[in-house]
Design a protein around this motif. Sequence first.
Motif, PDB file in Angstrom:
ATOM      1  N   GLN A  25      56.502   8.220  -8.151  1.00 51.56           N
ATOM      2  CA  GLN A  25      56.617   7.760  -6.768  1.00 51.56           C
ATOM      3  C   GLN A  25      57.868   8.349  -6.109  1.00 51.56           C
ATOM      4  O   GLN A  25      57.829   8.762  -4.956  1.00 51.56           O
ATOM      5  CB  GLN A  25      56.653   6.233  -6.712  1.00 51.56           C
ATOM      6  CG  GLN A  25      56.616   5.675  -5.313  1.00 51.56           C
ATOM      7  CD  GLN A  25      55.329   6.036  -4.581  1.00 51.56           C
ATOM      8  OE1 GLN A  25      54.256   5.966  -5.148  1.00 51.56           O
ATOM      9  NE2 GLN A  25      55.454   6.439  -3.333  1.00 51.56           N
ATOM     10  N   THR A  26      58.961   8.397  -6.851  1.00 47.21           N
ATOM     11  CA  THR A  26      60.192   8.994  -6.327  1.00 47.21           C
ATOM     12  C   THR A  26      59.979  10.465  -6.006  1.00 47.21           C
ATOM     13  O   THR A  26      60.390  10.948  -4.946  1.00 47.21           O
ATOM     14  CB  THR A  26      61.346   8.847  -7.348  1.00 47.21           C
ATOM     15  OG1 THR A  26      61.560   7.459  -7.587  1.00 47.21           O
ATOM     16  CG2 THR A  26      62.612   9.496  -6.849  1.00 47.21           C
ATOM     17  N   ASN A  29      57.878  10.688  -2.895  1.00 50.13           N
ATOM     18  CA  ASN A  29      58.648  10.330  -1.703  1.00 50.13           C
ATOM     19  C   ASN A  29      59.568  11.470  -1.273  1.00 50.13           C
ATOM     20  O   ASN A  29      59.688  11.759  -0.082  1.00 50.13           O
ATOM     21  CB  ASN A  29      59.467   9.067  -1.942  1.00 50.13           C
ATOM     22  CG  ASN A  29      58.610   7.823  -1.981  1.00 50.13           C
ATOM     23  OD1 ASN A  29      57.481   7.814  -1.509  1.00 50.13           O
ATOM     24  ND2 ASN A  29      59.140   6.775  -2.575  1.00 50.13           N
ATOM     25  N   ASN A  32      57.463  14.138   0.312  1.00 53.38           N
ATOM     26  CA  ASN A  32      56.979  13.756   1.640  1.00 53.38           C
ATOM     27  C   ASN A  32      58.079  13.804   2.693  1.00 53.38           C
ATOM     28  O   ASN A  32      57.827  14.159   3.838  1.00 53.38           O
ATOM     29  CB  ASN A  32      56.363  12.357   1.605  1.00 53.38           C
ATOM     30  CG  ASN A  32      55.041  12.341   0.865  1.00 53.38           C
ATOM     31  OD1 ASN A  32      54.365  13.358   0.741  1.00 53.38           O
ATOM     32  ND2 ASN A  32      54.683  11.185   0.342  1.00 53.38           N
ATOM     33  N   THR A  33      59.290  13.425   2.334  1.00 56.49           N
ATOM     34  CA  THR A  33      60.375  13.402   3.314  1.00 56.49           C
ATOM     35  C   THR A  33      60.932  14.788   3.597  1.00 56.49           C
ATOM     36  O   THR A  33      61.539  15.007   4.645  1.00 56.49           O
ATOM     37  CB  THR A  33      61.531  12.491   2.862  1.00 56.49           C
ATOM     38  OG1 THR A  33      62.020  12.941   1.607  1.00 56.49           O
ATOM     39  CG2 THR A  33      61.076  11.057   2.751  1.00 56.49           C
TER      40      THR A  33
END
Length: 82
Positions: A25-26, A29, A32-33
């Motif tokens: 998930q990290t 993320n 995505n950012t």
Amino acid sequence: MRVDQLSNNLNAMVATQMQVNENAQTIANVANTMGDPQAQEVSQDLIDAIVSQIPNTIAYSANANAIETQQETSSMLLNIKA
């Protein structure tokens, strides 16, 4: 084979899987950012998430091997007793 040993190994595998999911998930993320893949920079969060996957993989494999060994030992003992 003791049930509590098997249970401990299974619980450790579940905990390791949860850590792998958190790291994934990290990584997602961060990806995505960062937006455009060609403009992405390597951040410390991304490095930490990737590096922490290494011991998780080893721990998961070790617990799986322990369960396999426990099953083989139990099977061998049952064959001797029969």
